[in-house]
Design a protein around this motif. Sequence first.
Motif, PDB file in Angstrom:
ATOM      1  N   GLU A  46      54.716  14.730 -13.395  1.00 57.07           N
ATOM      2  CA  GLU A  46      55.473  14.068 -14.236  1.00 57.07           C
ATOM      3  C   GLU A  46      54.677  13.104 -14.773  1.00 57.07           C
ATOM      4  N   HIS A  61      61.725   9.530 -12.553  1.00 54.85           N
ATOM      5  CA  HIS A  61      60.650  10.600 -12.633  1.00 54.85           C
ATOM      6  C   HIS A  61      60.311  11.059 -11.253  1.00 54.85           C
ATOM      7  N   ARG A  64      63.061  13.519 -10.424  1.00 57.43           N
ATOM      8  CA  ARG A  64      62.926  14.896 -11.120  1.00 57.43           C
ATOM      9  C   ARG A  64      61.650  15.527 -10.453  1.00 57.43           C
ATOM     10  N   LEU A  65      60.723  14.859 -10.061  1.00 57.46           N
ATOM     11  CA  LEU A  65      59.678  15.696  -9.132  1.00 57.46           C
ATOM     12  C   LEU A  65      60.290  16.446  -8.053  1.00 57.46           C
ATOM     13  N   LYS A 155      59.441  21.017 -14.389  1.00 59.26           N
ATOM     14  CA  LYS A 155      58.438  20.455 -15.078  1.00 59.26           C
ATOM     15  C   LYS A 155      57.152  20.989 -14.113  1.00 59.26           C
TER      16      LYS A 155
END
Length: 291
Positions: A46, A61, A64-65, A155
Amino acid sequence: MSEPRKSTNRPAGNVRAWVNGERVDPTAPSIAAVDHGITVGDGVFETCKVIDGVPFALQRHARRLDRSMAGLGLAAADHKVIAAGIKAVLAGEPIAYGRLRYTVTGGTGPLGSDRDSSPLTYIVTAGPDRPNPDSGKLVVVPWTRNERSATAGLKTTSYAENVVALAYAKERGGVEAAFANSVGDLCEGTGSNVFVVVDGEILTPDLASGPLAGVTRELVIEWCREEGLTVRAEPLPMSILTKAQEVFITSTVKDVMAVHAIDDRPLPAPGPVTAQVVEIFTRRSRERLDP
Ligand SMILES: Cc1ncc(COP(=O)(O)O)c(C=O)c1O
């Protein structure tokens, strides 16, 4: 806090680094040679913006991680460990404007794509950044994103495809590349999401088109809708880039950036709608550091 170990090679520059519980010199060895993040790119990361020593949108963040870790089939990351790393690299002289990057990998592993059950590796780094220009050129690249890939929307640390595409764009005077996906729809940039303005409406590729669910993209969609603008996320053919009246890109380190040309096609930058989006994003992001 212990002093970072000293490197015998080039100086650490302005980057502060922390690995698995220890402040380290960012250019000195601190990761195992067989870390699966290194050998096969089996890790996630991230990047958060830092303003006056404080990271922006940390919780989004972190969420999302978690999605990226789950998508790779890795064990859940320990956010207390990440928080300790963040505290360590942000301690001391506040970074006025910069980026915080944290990475979690599968830990040490075999030389191939199998995994063993070693503990995760945690890497946290932070350093100053130069502010971005107000606008830039977007260059369409000849390679595609695979929206049906096992890692689409995650990601991961496997970013070499983005390195190649960004170099291609920069060689042509661009600030960012634009990828189509495998069916010829607009997908995203190497490190940013793409928005177009057509007849006053703001359009961006939906997540099924394969882009990363950008934190900035998410905030732009939410905040612009709350302020009465029409924003739609839907499949967009690449030809939209030849008819859009305005184009802008969004990312953690670029915020909202107007696009003044796509390849050889000049565009107003910022156009009136983009200027409104920039104003909304700038104002709303100052109101709350963790929206
Ligand atoms: C491939 C890709 N798309 C889009 C983005 C934009 O996401 P964000 O706004 O969270 O920085 C990034 C940046 O991290 C990215 O790497």
